[in-house]
Design a protein around this motif. Structure first.
Motif, PDB file in Angstrom:
ATOM      1  N   GLY A 157       0.834  -1.198   0.000  1.00 33.22           N
ATOM      2  CA  GLY A 157       0.000   0.000   0.000  1.00 33.22           C
ATOM      3  C   GLY A 157       0.867   1.246   0.000  1.00 33.22           C
ATOM      4  N   PHE A 158       0.214   2.422  -0.043  1.00 29.81           N
ATOM      5  CA  PHE A 158       0.901   3.694   0.211  1.00 29.81           C
ATOM      6  C   PHE A 158       1.774   4.163  -0.950  1.00 29.81           C
ATOM      7  CE2 PHE A 158       4.589   5.576   2.917  1.00 29.81           C
ATOM      8  CZ  PHE A 158       3.984   6.804   3.110  1.00 29.81           C
ATOM      9  N   GLN A 159       2.031   3.273  -1.919  1.00 27.00           N
ATOM     10  CA  GLN A 159       3.013   3.635  -2.938  1.00 27.00           C
ATOM     11  C   GLN A 159       2.524   3.414  -4.362  1.00 27.00           C
ATOM     12  OE1 GLN A 159       5.687   0.305  -3.976  1.00 27.00           O
ATOM     13  NE2 GLN A 159       6.001   0.142  -1.776  1.00 27.00           N
ATOM     14  N   ARG A 172       0.810  10.260   4.536  1.00 26.83           N
ATOM     15  CA  ARG A 172       0.719   9.377   5.700  1.00 26.83           C
ATOM     16  C   ARG A 172      -0.691   8.780   5.818  1.00 26.83           C
ATOM     17  NH1 ARG A 172       4.798   9.278   9.247  1.00 26.83           N
ATOM     18  NH2 ARG A 172       3.916   7.217   9.498  1.00 26.83           N
ATOM     19  N   GLY A 173      -0.713   7.510   6.137  1.00 21.60           N
ATOM     20  CA  GLY A 173      -2.000   6.809   6.223  1.00 21.60           C
ATOM     21  C   GLY A 173      -2.523   6.379   4.859  1.00 21.60           C
ATOM     22  N   GLY A 174      -1.688   6.530   3.829  1.00 16.24           N
ATOM     23  CA  GLY A 174      -2.150   6.366   2.443  1.00 16.24           C
ATOM     24  C   GLY A 174      -2.482   4.952   2.014  1.00 16.24           C
ATOM     25  N   SER A 175      -2.135   3.957   2.827  1.00 12.61           N
ATOM     26  CA  SER A 175      -2.450   2.606   2.358  1.00 12.61           C
ATOM     27  C   SER A 175      -3.958   2.327   2.399  1.00 12.61           C
ATOM     28  CB  SER A 175      -1.666   1.552   3.128  1.00 12.61           C
ATOM     29  OG  SER A 175      -1.854   1.728   4.493  1.00 12.61           O
ATOM     30  N   ASP A 176      -4.706   3.069   3.197  1.00 14.55           N
ATOM     31  CA  ASP A 176      -6.172   2.955   3.124  1.00 14.55           C
ATOM     32  C   ASP A 176      -6.643   3.359   1.733  1.00 14.55           C
ATOM     33  OD1 ASP A 176      -6.332   2.355   5.828  1.00 14.55           O
ATOM     34  OD2 ASP A 176      -6.699   4.436   6.426  1.00 14.55           O
ATOM     35  N   THR A 177      -6.066   4.448   1.245  1.00 15.07           N
ATOM     36  CA  THR A 177      -6.457   4.942  -0.079  1.00 15.07           C
ATOM     37  C   THR A 177      -6.034   3.952  -1.162  1.00 15.07           C
ATOM     38  OG1 THR A 177      -6.264   7.182   0.771  1.00 15.07           O
ATOM     39  CG2 THR A 177      -6.293   6.937  -1.623  1.00 15.07           C
TER      40      THR A 177
HETATM   41  N1  ASP Z   1       2.980   3.251   6.241  1.00 12.77           N
HETATM   42  C1  ASP Z   1       2.363   4.494   5.875  1.00 12.77           C
HETATM   43  C2  ASP Z   1       2.211   5.399   7.077  1.00 12.77           C
HETATM   44  O1  ASP Z   1       2.602   5.032   8.166  1.00 12.77           O
HETATM   45  C3  ASP Z   1       1.072   4.295   5.174  1.00 12.77           C
HETATM   46  C4  ASP Z   1      -0.006   3.646   5.993  1.00 12.77           C
HETATM   47  O2  ASP Z   1       0.278   2.958   6.961  1.00 12.77           O
HETATM   48  O3  ASP Z   1      -1.161   3.793   5.641  1.00 12.77           O
HETATM   49  O4  ASP Z   1       1.761   6.486   6.949  1.00 12.77           O
END
Ligand code: ASP
Ligand code: MG
Length: 434
Positions: A157-159, A172-177
């Protein structure tokens, strides 16, 4: 049922077609704590195996192991306070590369054929806003081909990759997207987001112990709650799910209880009873900036807020109050990280706009109540103000949208205000007899 034939994994198995479950396409996304160590990765592999053994087509999306991305970010900024963001992305994307491989190894080890995918191998194409890139296209072909061969794709994810071939990350948090984008690309029936909480709550249970888990929440409520501080899902993922009509479910990867159904994000008209308020969120990442003696004439607000937005600074709440001699005072909020830049920009424009003293304050919290029921019901705001007033809490700034009311108050009242509001809107969980 545990009577499954082990040959389930074989697409030619007759059992597969006769299985009572209709084959569904599911995206399973696992967050950082869910893949935080090898034991947890083994647990995740078991969960994937269960879905797979039921004859579902399962695509997996993973985050980096908990803490890894923070460490990578720190490495970059320790070397250079302004690193080239292409290189920053090359570094921070590595966490997901590791987990995609590890989860694939764990799956193969327990007899579930699996392979890893990096963003560029899908490919997920992004724009070139490195560090917080937007998704341009997602090609579902390779993932679908993998599913057709009954191999579980485990996607980092995230990439993704920009058009010039450089690795990019989605913020940040992009793997949800990522998970929602892949679910849309392969037309998945459901996108299950596994995390360390068992669903979306009416508010943060660490602050309000009477917080309740919601069975459903609408896209719009989730979007507003995410954008005002609820941390369960990345805001962009909810916007994307709403646009692409992806069915998202939030659930725990640790849950061993019967009620492991989590929270489903639904359309407003999916016919459930509507609570007036779905949830209450808070954000301490607020900085209040006040400008005194701003000339009270047309064009001044445009000049102030235009210069800030031109510098990419996101202004949130705004209030204007009467000052002295044909002037006003302007107060607004920005995130704490942007306060310094905002003050710099204001300083640069002080001469041409002619305003007085600029002051900042950090000891504030933004509390927001969100609910689609507000559209058709009055009184939500009145309840909020009355509840706060009864506790002697002064409201400094107010902002509203169609389904949200936010107030800025002194941070020392965070818990008191959250608990009082939670009760006032009838959200408190009923306690068992004790
Ligand atoms: N590893 C990334 C982050 O910590 C992406 C994610 O976890 O969604 O922001
Ligand atoms: Mg997350």
């Amino acid at each position: 049922m545990s009577t499954l034939d082990p040959s389930q994994g074989d697409p030619s198995s007759p059992l597969k077609n006769n299985h009572p479950h209709k084959s569904r396409t599911i995206v399973m996304k696992f967050g950082g704590t869910s893949v935080g160590d090898l034991e947890r990765i083994r647990n995740v592999a078991q969960k994937i195996k269960i879905e797979h053994d039921q004859g579902n087509r399962v695509a997996v999306v993973v985050s980096a192991m908990a803490g890894v991305t923070n460490q990578m970010v720190k490495y970059c900024f320790d070397l250079d306070t302004m690193p080239a963001m292409e290189e920053y992305d090359a570094v921070v994307a590595s966490g997901e590369q590791v987990t995609s491989g590890l989860v694939a190894i764990a799956l193969n080890k327990i007899g579930v054929p699996a392979r890893s995918f990096q963003g560029w191998q899908v490919p997920l194409i992004t724009d070139d806003a490195h560090g917080k890139a937007g998704i341009e296209t997602v090609d579902g072909t390779a993932i679908k081909a993998c599913l057709d061969q009954d191999i579980v794709p485990v996607i980092a994810g995230f990439q993704g990759v920009d058009r010039s071939g450089r690795i990019a990350t989605l913020g940040r948090g992009g793997s949800d997207t990522s998970a929602v984008a892949f679910a849309a690309a392969i037309k998945a029936d459901q996108c299950d987001i596994y995390t360390d909480v068992d669903g979306v709550y009416t508010t943060d249970p660490r602050i309000v112990t009477k917080a309740k888990k919601l069975d459903t929440i609408t896209y719009e409520e989730m979007l507003e709650l995410a954008s005002v501080g609820a941390k369960v899902l990345q805001t962009r993922s909810v916007a994307l799910a709403m646009r692409e009509k992806v069915r998202v479910r939030v659930l725990s990867s640790f849950d061993k209880t019967d009620d492991s159904s989590g929270t489903i994000v639904v359309d407003e008209n999916e016919g459930m009873e509507k609570e007036l308020v779905a949830g209450i969120a808070y954000s301490l990442d607020e900085s209040k900036i006040s400008i005194r003696n701003v000339p009270d004439k047309p064009g001044v607000a445009a000049a102030i807020f235009g210069s800030l937005s031109g510098a990419g600074i996101n202004v949130d709440m705004i209030v204007q109050s009467i000052g002295i001699d044909q002037s006003t005072n302007m107060t607004f909020t920005v995130s704490k990280g942007e306060e310094h830049r905002a003050c710099q920009i204001l300083d640069e424009h002080r001469k041409e706009i002619h305003f007085g003293e600029v002051s900042t304050s950090h000891d504030v919290v933004k509390i927001s109540v969100v609910g689609v029921g507000m559209r058709s019901n009055t009184g939500v705001a009145a309840t909020m103000f009355r509840t706060l007033a009864e506790r002697g809490i002064n409201v400094q700034v107010i902002s509203t949208s169609e389904i949200k009311i936010s107030v800025l108050i002194n941070a020392e009242y965070t818990e008191l205000a959250m608990r009082a509001l939670h009760a006032a809107y009838g959200l408190d969980a009923e306690k068992e007899d004790c």
